[in-house]
Scaffold this motif. Sequence first.
Motif, PDB file in Angstrom:
ATOM      1  N   LEU A   1      16.415   0.042 -33.128  1.00  0.00           N
ATOM      2  CA  LEU A   1      15.244   0.451 -32.617  1.00  0.00           C
ATOM      3  C   LEU A   1      14.152  -0.178 -33.149  1.00  0.00           C
ATOM      4  O   LEU A   1      14.003  -0.322 -34.362  1.00  0.00           O
ATOM      5  CB  LEU A   1      14.939   1.753 -32.388  1.00  0.00           C
ATOM      6  CG  LEU A   1      16.142   2.806 -31.947  1.00  0.00           C
ATOM      7  CD1 LEU A   1      15.712   4.264 -32.026  1.00  0.00           C
ATOM      8  CD2 LEU A   1      16.598   2.270 -30.299  1.00  0.00           C
ATOM      9  N   SER A   2      13.285  -0.776 -32.400  1.00  0.00           N
ATOM     10  CA  SER A   2      11.927  -1.136 -33.091  1.00  0.00           C
ATOM     11  C   SER A   2      10.654  -0.343 -32.590  1.00  0.00           C
ATOM     12  O   SER A   2      10.857   0.055 -31.382  1.00  0.00           O
ATOM     13  CB  SER A   2      11.785  -2.821 -32.825  1.00  0.00           C
ATOM     14  OG  SER A   2      12.664  -3.318 -32.903  1.00  0.00           O
ATOM     15  N   CYS A   3       9.697  -0.293 -33.361  1.00  0.00           N
ATOM     16  CA  CYS A   3       8.506   0.355 -33.015  1.00  0.00           C
ATOM     17  C   CYS A   3       7.399  -0.347 -33.378  1.00  0.00           C
ATOM     18  O   CYS A   3       7.090  -0.669 -34.786  1.00  0.00           O
ATOM     19  CB  CYS A   3       8.094   1.805 -33.702  1.00  0.00           C
ATOM     20  SG  CYS A   3       6.798   2.539 -33.393  1.00  0.00           S
TER      21      CYS A   3
ATOM     22  N   TRP B   1       1.888   8.860 -31.714  1.00  0.00           N
ATOM     23  CA  TRP B   1       3.246   9.186 -31.298  1.00  0.00           C
ATOM     24  C   TRP B   1       3.550   8.157 -30.262  1.00  0.00           C
ATOM     25  O   TRP B   1       2.513   7.813 -29.515  1.00  0.00           O
ATOM     26  CB  TRP B   1       3.700  10.592 -30.856  1.00  0.00           C
ATOM     27  CG  TRP B   1       3.562  11.496 -31.851  1.00  0.00           C
ATOM     28  CD1 TRP B   1       2.639  12.101 -32.227  1.00  0.00           C
ATOM     29  CD2 TRP B   1       4.844  11.899 -32.402  1.00  0.00           C
ATOM     30  NE1 TRP B   1       3.134  13.245 -33.406  1.00  0.00           N
ATOM     31  CE2 TRP B   1       4.285  12.838 -33.347  1.00  0.00           C
ATOM     32  CE3 TRP B   1       6.287  11.588 -32.514  1.00  0.00           C
ATOM     33  CZ2 TRP B   1       5.412  13.580 -34.140  1.00  0.00           C
ATOM     34  CZ3 TRP B   1       6.969  12.392 -33.154  1.00  0.00           C
ATOM     35  CH2 TRP B   1       6.729  13.148 -34.111  1.00  0.00           C
ATOM     36  N   GLY B   2       4.648   7.450 -30.330  1.00  0.00           N
ATOM     37  CA  GLY B   2       5.097   6.512 -29.110  1.00  0.00           C
ATOM     38  C   GLY B   2       5.747   7.264 -28.030  1.00  0.00           C
ATOM     39  O   GLY B   2       5.782   8.631 -28.207  1.00  0.00           O
TER      40      GLY B   2
ATOM     41  N   TYR C   1      11.387  -0.461 -38.075  1.00  0.00           N
ATOM     42  CA  TYR C   1      13.019  -0.478 -37.510  1.00  0.00           C
ATOM     43  C   TYR C   1      13.732   0.689 -37.603  1.00  0.00           C
ATOM     44  O   TYR C   1      13.594   1.280 -38.850  1.00  0.00           O
ATOM     45  CB  TYR C   1      13.645  -1.717 -37.962  1.00  0.00           C
ATOM     46  CG  TYR C   1      12.865  -3.149 -37.674  1.00  0.00           C
ATOM     47  CD1 TYR C   1      12.000  -3.482 -38.772  1.00  0.00           C
ATOM     48  CD2 TYR C   1      12.936  -3.541 -36.427  1.00  0.00           C
ATOM     49  CE1 TYR C   1      11.422  -4.794 -38.575  1.00  0.00           C
ATOM     50  CE2 TYR C   1      12.149  -4.945 -36.067  1.00  0.00           C
ATOM     51  CZ  TYR C   1      11.413  -5.235 -37.213  1.00  0.00           C
ATOM     52  OH  TYR C   1      10.757  -6.489 -37.199  1.00  0.00           O
ATOM     53  N   LEU C   2      14.692   1.154 -36.820  1.00  0.00           N
ATOM     54  CA  LEU C   2      15.587   1.954 -37.190  1.00  0.00           C
ATOM     55  C   LEU C   2      17.074   1.433 -36.728  1.00  0.00           C
ATOM     56  O   LEU C   2      17.301   1.257 -35.528  1.00  0.00           O
ATOM     57  CB  LEU C   2      15.508   3.579 -36.432  1.00  0.00           C
ATOM     58  CG  LEU C   2      16.529   4.507 -36.852  1.00  0.00           C
ATOM     59  CD1 LEU C   2      16.267   4.900 -38.337  1.00  0.00           C
ATOM     60  CD2 LEU C   2      16.352   5.697 -35.998  1.00  0.00           C
TER      61      LEU C   2
ATOM     62  N   VAL D   1      -4.346   4.493 -32.414  1.00  0.00           N
ATOM     63  CA  VAL D   1      -3.333   3.528 -32.689  1.00  0.00           C
ATOM     64  C   VAL D   1      -2.163   3.691 -31.454  1.00  0.00           C
ATOM     65  O   VAL D   1      -1.956   4.836 -31.229  1.00  0.00           O
ATOM     66  CB  VAL D   1      -2.288   3.859 -34.098  1.00  0.00           C
ATOM     67  CG1 VAL D   1      -1.082   3.018 -34.217  1.00  0.00           C
ATOM     68  CG2 VAL D   1      -3.502   3.712 -35.258  1.00  0.00           C
ATOM     69  N   GLN D   2      -1.596   2.689 -30.930  1.00  0.00           N
ATOM     70  CA  GLN D   2      -0.635   2.760 -30.090  1.00  0.00           C
ATOM     71  C   GLN D   2       0.643   2.265 -30.611  1.00  0.00           C
ATOM     72  O   GLN D   2       0.672   1.228 -31.243  1.00  0.00           O
ATOM     73  CB  GLN D   2      -1.066   1.838 -28.920  1.00  0.00           C
ATOM     74  CG  GLN D   2      -2.200   2.450 -28.106  1.00  0.00           C
ATOM     75  CD  GLN D   2      -2.524   1.694 -26.746  1.00  0.00           C
ATOM     76  OE1 GLN D   2      -2.280   0.454 -26.599  1.00  0.00           O
ATOM     77  NE2 GLN D   2      -2.991   2.449 -25.720  1.00  0.00           N
ATOM     78  N   LEU D   3       1.714   3.145 -30.221  1.00  0.00           N
ATOM     79  CA  LEU D   3       3.032   2.715 -30.692  1.00  0.00           C
ATOM     80  C   LEU D   3       3.888   2.630 -29.734  1.00  0.00           C
ATOM     81  O   LEU D   3       4.057   3.505 -28.525  1.00  0.00           O
ATOM     82  CB  LEU D   3       3.413   4.139 -31.637  1.00  0.00           C
ATOM     83  CG  LEU D   3       2.492   4.138 -32.706  1.00  0.00           C
ATOM     84  CD1 LEU D   3       3.107   5.558 -33.513  1.00  0.00           C
ATOM     85  CD2 LEU D   3       2.777   3.127 -33.899  1.00  0.00           C
ATOM     86  N   VAL D   4       4.666   1.394 -29.647  1.00  0.00           N
ATOM     87  CA  VAL D   4       5.774   1.105 -28.500  1.00  0.00           C
ATOM     88  C   VAL D   4       7.113   0.950 -29.056  1.00  0.00           C
ATOM     89  O   VAL D   4       7.342  -0.106 -29.917  1.00  0.00           O
ATOM     90  CB  VAL D   4       5.128  -0.142 -27.489  1.00  0.00           C
ATOM     91  CG1 VAL D   4       6.165  -0.420 -26.712  1.00  0.00           C
ATOM     92  CG2 VAL D   4       3.801  -0.050 -27.295  1.00  0.00           C
TER      93      VAL D   4
END
Length: 129
Positions: A20-22, A119-120, A80-81, A2-5
């Motif tokens: 923040l968005s991921c 982890w991103g 989101y944060l 999994v890729q997190l951005v």
Amino acid sequence: QVQLVESGGGLVQAGGSLRLSCTASGRTFSTYAMGWFRQAPGKEREFVSAISRGGGNTRYVDSVKGRFTISRNNAKNTVYLQMNSLKPEDTAIYLCAADRKTSTTTLYAADEVHEYDYWGQGTQVTVSS
């Protein structure tokens, strides 16, 4: 894999807000509990917030309770944060992480670094006084 951005970081004055968005790749986002951590220069990575797979359980470190809100949209593969009333001590690189464990309950949301599998790269948040 999994890729997190992450995105949404920046420079803000004390008292300001950022969201923040991921976003995750792949089709299994809804099976992951998600977390936000932060790391300031010279300090260890610190838990900030987590949300369970379905969003029914959320957790926060005491220092952000009442100021930060975590949420997720499984249809958009995004967590989101929302960060309000930011303080200079919130300055750090913020990283999102995914916990792929399916052996836990759907309300499980971990607060330990070692619980997370992906982890991103992180996004910088700087709060000026």
